[in-house]
Scaffold this motif. Structure first.
Motif, PDB file in Angstrom:
ATOM      1  N   UNK A 410      17.432  -6.602  -0.730  1.00 22.29           N
ATOM      2  CA  UNK A 410      17.404  -7.319  -2.008  1.00 22.29           C
ATOM      3  C   UNK A 410      15.975  -7.357  -2.524  1.00 22.29           C
ATOM      4  N   UNK A 411      15.871  -7.325  -3.850  1.00 22.23           N
ATOM      5  CA  UNK A 411      14.555  -7.358  -4.490  1.00 22.23           C
ATOM      6  C   UNK A 411      14.502  -8.573  -5.404  1.00 22.23           C
ATOM      7  N   UNK A 412      13.312  -9.184  -5.506  1.00 22.82           N
ATOM      8  CA  UNK A 412      13.103 -10.233  -6.505  1.00 22.82           C
ATOM      9  C   UNK A 412      12.077  -9.716  -7.490  1.00 22.82           C
ATOM     10  N   UNK A 413      12.372  -9.889  -8.785  1.00 20.04           N
ATOM     11  CA  UNK A 413      11.404  -9.443  -9.785  1.00 20.04           C
ATOM     12  C   UNK A 413      11.280 -10.472 -10.886  1.00 20.04           C
ATOM     13  N   UNK A 414      10.130 -10.481 -11.573  1.00 18.91           N
ATOM     14  CA  UNK A 414       9.891 -11.503 -12.581  1.00 18.91           C
ATOM     15  C   UNK A 414      10.888 -11.418 -13.729  1.00 18.91           C
ATOM     16  N   UNK A 415      11.322 -12.585 -14.194  1.00 17.12           N
ATOM     17  CA  UNK A 415      12.348 -12.651 -15.236  1.00 17.12           C
ATOM     18  C   UNK A 415      11.990 -13.794 -16.166  1.00 17.12           C
ATOM     19  N   UNK A 416      10.822 -13.708 -16.758  1.00 17.53           N
ATOM     20  CA  UNK A 416      10.384 -14.709 -17.730  1.00 17.53           C
ATOM     21  C   UNK A 416       9.911 -15.999 -17.083  1.00 17.53           C
ATOM     22  N   UNK A 417       9.585 -16.961 -17.962  1.00 15.03           N
ATOM     23  CA  UNK A 417       9.073 -18.244 -17.489  1.00 15.03           C
ATOM     24  C   UNK A 417      10.055 -19.342 -17.872  1.00 15.03           C
ATOM     25  N   UNK A 418      10.080 -20.398 -17.064  1.00 15.06           N
ATOM     26  CA  UNK A 418      10.802 -21.610 -17.436  1.00 15.06           C
ATOM     27  C   UNK A 418       9.792 -22.743 -17.281  1.00 15.06           C
ATOM     28  N   UNK A 419       9.547 -23.468 -18.348  1.00 10.69           N
ATOM     29  CA  UNK A 419       8.521 -24.520 -18.358  1.00 10.69           C
ATOM     30  C   UNK A 419       7.180 -23.997 -17.839  1.00 10.69           C
ATOM     31  N   UNK A 420       6.842 -22.791 -18.228  1.00 10.14           N
ATOM     32  CA  UNK A 420       5.537 -22.238 -17.871  1.00 10.14           C
ATOM     33  C   UNK A 420       5.440 -21.671 -16.465  1.00 10.14           C
ATOM     34  N   UNK A 421       6.552 -21.662 -15.720  1.00  6.29           N
ATOM     35  CA  UNK A 421       6.508 -21.137 -14.342  1.00  6.29           C
ATOM     36  C   UNK A 421       7.456 -19.943 -14.203  1.00  6.29           C
ATOM     37  N   UNK A 422       7.077 -18.960 -13.365  1.00  9.07           N
ATOM     38  CA  UNK A 422       7.888 -17.756 -13.222  1.00  9.07           C
ATOM     39  C   UNK A 422       9.271 -18.037 -12.624  1.00  9.07           C
ATOM     40  N   UNK A 423      10.252 -17.266 -13.121  1.00 11.68           N
ATOM     41  CA  UNK A 423      11.613 -17.280 -12.559  1.00 11.68           C
ATOM     42  C   UNK A 423      11.843 -15.921 -11.914  1.00 11.68           C
TER      43      UNK A 423
END
Ligand code: GLN
Length: 446
Positions: A410-423
């Motif tokens: 499994x891979x995790x990759x950046x998917x925008x910010x929520x309240x200024x923190x990465x998801x």
């Protein structure tokens, strides 16, 4: 290499990602490359890399962030270290982690609390928190982490970088300090999917020093990055967008799924009905294996030795003083779960649940290519927020742990910010399906 050290000297006083720097040796290796050149097939030539401090490095201190290994100076290199050396990557230093990789915030390190570069009040995740933070802070381009129950993907999600947990057996475990041998797997943490593909190609493959490493040819992963995911069959488990997942995280994931659809993927909802049992099963299995693996740290063969003339007393004192609270908790849990009166009720039951979880995935992969969902239920939490509450800390691993129990990638990759923190967006694949994951992740990232 110059830039890496300049950046480290600038920011690492705050971030505290590194435990040990390899500055002198790194600079002279870089100089030698400048002078002597490099072969075309040395794909990481001159690239600065950081290594999690549970990977043994010859002549470079390897502590596992534990007091008990404070002065451990290994006599050999882990296979993954040999492999990055062979490609002429340059080891910049050793990175902070939770003690013996037990934790989800890097707060259980004996030496330092690594900060999340996005917000220094928050944790970078764990246990490979130093690796993810160092890449996020621009200190190194490449890092290696290990993932027993989410420890590459969760910190990658919290720090907004790309982290891959390969199929169990894809990468040799030789020279990784063992936590839970049936789950441990090393993998790359980078800024981009392409860099990640190159680093996995470097470290993967059969190794005669690790009988669980797989005899499966290593693809040229970067060739899979075509940008084309038309017709890719994507499954979204309803449990991964259900109870216990923050609304703000869900919103980003839903938007990502829409984007995959607009790229031509075909999306379906599915169910992984046993995933709710993954956390309890994992903490029994991982702790049981850890209690056996950590028996070697007895004050004789490795590490800190307590001063006393009595042998039994020496073992007891060395271990009491050498291990931190979380490690002791795991050893006690594991010893209990394996004891003769409780083995069937706990360890055996957990192994049965593990099989059910694996079968859930097999069913979905019959007619889907990848599974998509969040990596973590929340964004990075505050330092100190969960450290006194092990159950809340463990629950954070809800979405990553099923993958380790099933042995799949499994891979995790950046998917925008929520309240200024990465998801973090998590993509889960079939055994040895890393190419498909890279293809999908790269198409999304573009
Ligand atoms: N949070 C998990 C644990 O504490 C992470 C373990 C890991 O992947 N190293 O066991």
């Amino acid at each position: 290499v110059d830039e890496a050290f300049t950046r480290i000297h600038e920011v690492d006083g705050d971030v505290q990602a590194f435990l040990t720097l390899n500055e002198e040796a790194a600079r002279s290796e870089a100089k030698a490359l400048d002078e002597n050149g490099t072969a075309d097939n040395e794909i990481l030539s001159g690239m600065p890399i950081g290594l999690k401090d549970n990977m043994v490095t010859k002549g470079l201190k390897t502590t596992c962030s534990s007091h008990i290994l404070e002065n451990y100076d290994p006599l050999y290199n882990a296979t993954v270290v040999e492999k990055v050396n062979a490609q002429k990557a340059i080891t910049i230093g050793k990175l902070n982690m939770d003690e013996f990789a037990m934790g989800s915030s890097t707060e259980t390190s004996f030496f330092a609390k690594t900060k999340n570069p996005w917000d220094l009040q928050r944790v970078p995740g764990g246990s490979s928190g130093g690796s993810a933070a160092a890449v996020a802070a621009g200190e190194v381009l490449f890092a290696l982490g290990t993932d027993t129950g989410g420890s590459i993907r969760q910190p990658s999600a919290f720090c907004g970088v790309v982290g891959m947990k390969p199929t169990y057996g894809r990468v040799s475990r030789y020279g990784l300090v063992a936590f839970a041998s049936s789950l441990d797997q090393a993998g790359p943490i980078t800024r981009t999917v392409e860099d990640n593909a190159y680093l996995l190609e470097t470290i993967a493959g059969l190794d005669r020093h690790d009988s669980t490493s797989a005899d499966v040819a290593v693809p040229h992963y970067a060739a899979a990055l075509t940008g084309d995911i038309k017709g890719l069959r994507v499954a979204v488990p309803k449990e991964y967008l259900g109870e216990g997942i923050d609304e703000s995280v869900k919103a980003n994931i839903r938007a990502a799924i829409k984007q995959l659809e607009s790229l031509g993927a075909v999306v379906d909802e599915v169910s992984l009905p046993h995933s709710k049992y993954a956390v309890p099963a994992y903490y029994i299995i991982a702790s049981s294996e850890a209690s056996a693996n950590l028996a070697r740290f007895d004050g004789v063969r490795y590490g800190v030795r307590a001063e006393t003339n009595d042998l039994i007393e020496m073992y007891k004192k060395s271990r009491s003083e050498g291990f931190g609270d979380e490690v002791k908790r795991r050893i006690m849990l594991g010893t209990f779960a394996l004891s003769s009166g409780y083995y069937d009720a706990y360890y055996k039951k957990a192994q049965q649940v593990r099989t059910l979880i694996k079968q859930d995935f097999e069913k979905v992969f019959k007619d889907h290519d990848i599974i998509v969902g969040p990596t973590t239920p929340t964004t990075a939490f505050k330092i100190g927020e969960n450290i006194d509450d092990p159950l809340t800390m463990y629950a954070n691993d809800l979405l990553t742990i099923p993958v380790n129990l099933a042995g799949i990638p499994a891979i995790s990759l950046p998917c925008g910010l929520a309240n200024g923190l990465p998801v973090g967006l998590q993509m889960i694949g079939r055994p040895f399906g890393e190419e498909t994951l890279y293809r999908a992740a790269h198409a999304y990232e573009q």
